[in-house]
Design a protein around this motif. Structure first.
Motif, PDB file in Angstrom:
ATOM      1  N   PHE A 150       5.934  -4.989  -0.289  1.00 54.63           N
ATOM      2  CA  PHE A 150       5.932  -3.665   0.322  1.00 54.63           C
ATOM      3  C   PHE A 150       6.889  -3.495   1.497  1.00 54.63           C
ATOM      4  O   PHE A 150       6.757  -2.577   2.294  1.00 54.63           O
ATOM      5  N   ALA A 151       7.869  -4.352   1.644  1.00 53.82           N
ATOM      6  CA  ALA A 151       8.805  -4.236   2.764  1.00 53.82           C
ATOM      7  C   ALA A 151       9.713  -3.022   2.597  1.00 53.82           C
ATOM      8  O   ALA A 151      10.051  -2.619   1.481  1.00 53.82           O
ATOM      9  N   HIS A 152      10.110  -2.451   3.717  1.00 51.45           N
ATOM     10  CA  HIS A 152      11.063  -1.332   3.728  1.00 51.45           C
ATOM     11  C   HIS A 152      12.330  -1.717   2.973  1.00 51.45           C
ATOM     12  O   HIS A 152      12.861  -0.942   2.166  1.00 51.45           O
ATOM     13  N   GLY A 153      12.822  -2.925   3.226  1.00 46.73           N
ATOM     14  CA  GLY A 153      14.028  -3.388   2.557  1.00 46.73           C
ATOM     15  C   GLY A 153      13.848  -3.575   1.062  1.00 46.73           C
ATOM     16  O   GLY A 153      14.780  -3.348   0.283  1.00 46.73           O
ATOM     17  N   THR A 206      16.935  13.060  -2.437  1.00 47.71           N
ATOM     18  CA  THR A 206      15.514  13.174  -2.151  1.00 47.71           C
ATOM     19  C   THR A 206      15.066  12.033  -1.241  1.00 47.71           C
ATOM     20  O   THR A 206      15.489  10.885  -1.409  1.00 47.71           O
ATOM     21  N   GLY A 207      14.218  12.356  -0.278  1.00 43.93           N
ATOM     22  CA  GLY A 207      13.724  11.341   0.648  1.00 43.93           C
ATOM     23  C   GLY A 207      12.235  11.101   0.522  1.00 43.93           C
ATOM     24  O   GLY A 207      11.665  10.276   1.240  1.00 43.93           O
ATOM     25  N   ASP A 208      11.564  11.810  -0.390  1.00 40.06           N
ATOM     26  CA  ASP A 208      10.114  11.716  -0.539  1.00 40.06           C
ATOM     27  C   ASP A 208       9.764  11.010  -1.850  1.00 40.06           C
ATOM     28  O   ASP A 208      10.241  11.406  -2.921  1.00 40.06           O
ATOM     29  N   PHE A 209       8.910  10.005  -1.763  1.00 36.52           N
ATOM     30  CA  PHE A 209       8.526   9.242  -2.943  1.00 36.52           C
ATOM     31  C   PHE A 209       7.023   8.975  -2.946  1.00 36.52           C
ATOM     32  O   PHE A 209       6.406   8.846  -1.887  1.00 36.52           O
ATOM     33  N   ASN A 210       6.470   8.877  -4.142  1.00 35.66           N
ATOM     34  CA  ASN A 210       5.082   8.460  -4.324  1.00 35.66           C
ATOM     35  C   ASN A 210       5.086   7.035  -4.860  1.00 35.66           C
ATOM     36  O   ASN A 210       5.655   6.763  -5.919  1.00 35.66           O
ATOM     37  N   ARG A 212      -0.687   3.348   2.391  1.00 36.18           N
ATOM     38  CA  ARG A 212       0.091   4.584   2.371  1.00 36.18           C
ATOM     39  C   ARG A 212       0.884   4.682   1.074  1.00 36.18           C
ATOM     40  O   ARG A 212       1.775   3.883   0.829  1.00 36.18           O
ATOM     41  N   HIS A 213       0.545   5.666   0.253  1.00 35.40           N
ATOM     42  CA  HIS A 213       1.191   5.799  -1.054  1.00 35.40           C
ATOM     43  C   HIS A 213       2.311   6.838  -1.058  1.00 35.40           C
ATOM     44  O   HIS A 213       3.049   6.931  -2.032  1.00 35.40           O
TER      45      HIS A 213
END
Length: 460
Positions: free
Chosen positions: A151-154, A314-318, A431-432
């Motif tokens: 789950f890392a940002h990278g 797009t910057g929003d993801f599920n 956080r999904h």
């Protein structure tokens, strides 16, 4: 097709750009009130600007279009690949829109050759083979935070690039915020890249989604920055203390040297509650700022550095946590496999497959309370540690309702687990929904490098 709606979308895009500039107090040019920021106006009149606009329209098409379906294929080898949901298979293909013609193609990374080249297959919308060719893959460096195997940002940014451009190779440089200041890590990473380039290595793009930003209290302050040349604007951006001094004195010159050598450096435009922050990378020639669009195709409220953004994605993801991996992009299959992660031994199992006895559970809970990190040197010697690992290394301690569990493994980590609707264990993610320009930037990095590769293939 983009070619059919290009004119209409171009007008809409132009209106939206003017509207956003107006929100920042940057008015259309006139004799009485000349355009404060001529940067975007000049850029979008160039060949590169027109291509950037076409990519922006492609991003809008992807957001507003129908849910992604698997492309058509006519040949058995393509059908087998495109119908698979295996993590190692789905990362080998993507759909690409030619920014010049608006035509859509399916691009497949068929084979990695011993000499470092890759064999690429290109299919048209009907599934017919357009071309099969060996090419050199583009090299992309991802500078980001890799603090977790899943789950890392990278991990997110790297996989977004991989799923949107299977024809590139990525190299990751970890500049985690944890443990020590990130700026020295970024400096080391950039120097490593420059050293590799000096040694003859070809770097085509860098995806940079870390860094600071300057907050402005009003649009007038933003306008003052926009009107100034970069040397003068530096006084508005930097306080010349701590990491800001490192950014200004060391990091920015390194990035400038890299872009001077023709490397595309793609950066996140920054996030703020009102979108009025300006990231510190402003002013570096050759840097591509990427802003964020929401799931309705509108400019996201948090997307910053607006006067300097050429690109939007797009910057929003599920985020979906599944039995066999994690999906971020919404594309078929999973983006992050559990293979070679702490969760791999538990994949496909249910809690009852791993529960230990109540006596063992109490013993292990007491051990974990005594040694919460189970790290050698933190109150526990190696011999005692090895005994604990031998007895409990592959076990799980579940909470009373068995809904959540703690996984215990030899990597000194403790990770929370839950179950899916079928009762199979999956990593627990609080956080999904994720959002940010740092998830928009890697998509544009992928588009830019894939565009260049596809030009080489189709024009050869």
């Amino acid at each position: 097709m983009i070619s059919e709606i290009k004119a209409q979308k171009a007008v809409e895009y132009g209106k939206n750009m003017i509207m956003q500039l107006k929100k920042l107090g940057v008015q259309p040019s006139s004799k009485e009130n000349p355009l404060a920021n001529t940067y975007l106006e000049k850029f979008f009149a160039t060949k590169e600007g027109k291509e950037a606009r076409a990519m922006n329209l492609a991003a809008l098409k992807g957001i507003k279009g129908a849910p992604l379906e698997k492309p058509v294929a006519k040949y058995s080898e393509d059908i087998k690949l495109l119908s698979s949901n295996d993590a190692d298979m789905v990362k080998k293909w993507t759909q690409w829109i030619n920014p010049s013609s608006g035509k859509m193609y399916t691009v497949i990374r068929k084979k990695d050759n011993p000499d470092g080249t890759i064999l690429v297959r290109v299919l048209d919308e009907t599934g017919e083979l357009v071309k099969e060719k060996n090419i050199k893959p583009k090299n992309v460096v991802v500078i980001d935070m890799f603090d977790d195997e899943i789950f890392a940002h990278g991990q997110y940014t790297d996989k977004i690039i991989e799923r949107n451009n299977p024809l590139c190779n990525t190299e990751c440089i970890n500049v985690s915020y944890f443990g020590s200041p990130y700026a020295p890590k970024v400096i080391r990473g950039l120097k490593k890249i420059l050293k590799a380039m000096e040694g003859g290595k070809k770097i085509d793009a860098i995806n940079l989604c870390v860094g600071g930003a300057k907050s402005f209290n009003s649009t007038n302050e933003v306008n003052e920055l926009v009107k100034k040349s970069y040397p003068a604007a530096k006084q508005l951006l930097f306080n010349y203390e701590g990491e800001e001094k490192m950014l200004q004195d060391e990091i920015i010159p390194l990035i400038q040297k890299i872009t001077d050598d023709g490397v595309r450096v793609v950066v996140a435009a920054g996030n703020s509650s009102k979108g009025e922050d300006i990231v510190y990378w402003y002013g570096i020639d050759g840097v591509d700022f990427v802003g964020a669009l929401n799931q309705n195709g509108q400019l996201s409220y948090y997307s910053s550095s607006r006067p300097f953004c050429k690109h939007y994605e797009t910057g929003d993801f599920n985020v979906q946590v599944l039995k066999n991996g994690v999906n971020i992009t919404g594309k078929p299959g999973v983006d992050i496999s559990y293979k070679n992660t702490w969760f791999e031994p538990l994949q496909g199992k249910k809690p009852e497959d791993c529960l230990i006895s109540s006596k063992e559970s109490r013993e292990l809970e007491e051990i974990m309370e005594k040694y919460p990190d189970l790290d050698i040197g933190e109150g526990i010697d190696k011999e005692e540690y090895d005994k604990i690992i031998e007895k409990y290394g592959d076990k799980i301690v579940c909470t009373g309702d068995n809904k959540y569990a703690k996984a215990f493994d030899p990597m000194y980590t403790s990770d929370v687990i839950t179950t899916d609707e079928c009762g199979y264990m999956i990593p627990f993610l609080k956080r999904h929904q994720i959002c940010g320009t740092s998830f928009a930037a890697p998509q544009r990095t992928a588009r830019i490098t894939l565009n260049e590769t596809m030009k080489e293939i189709l024009n050869s």
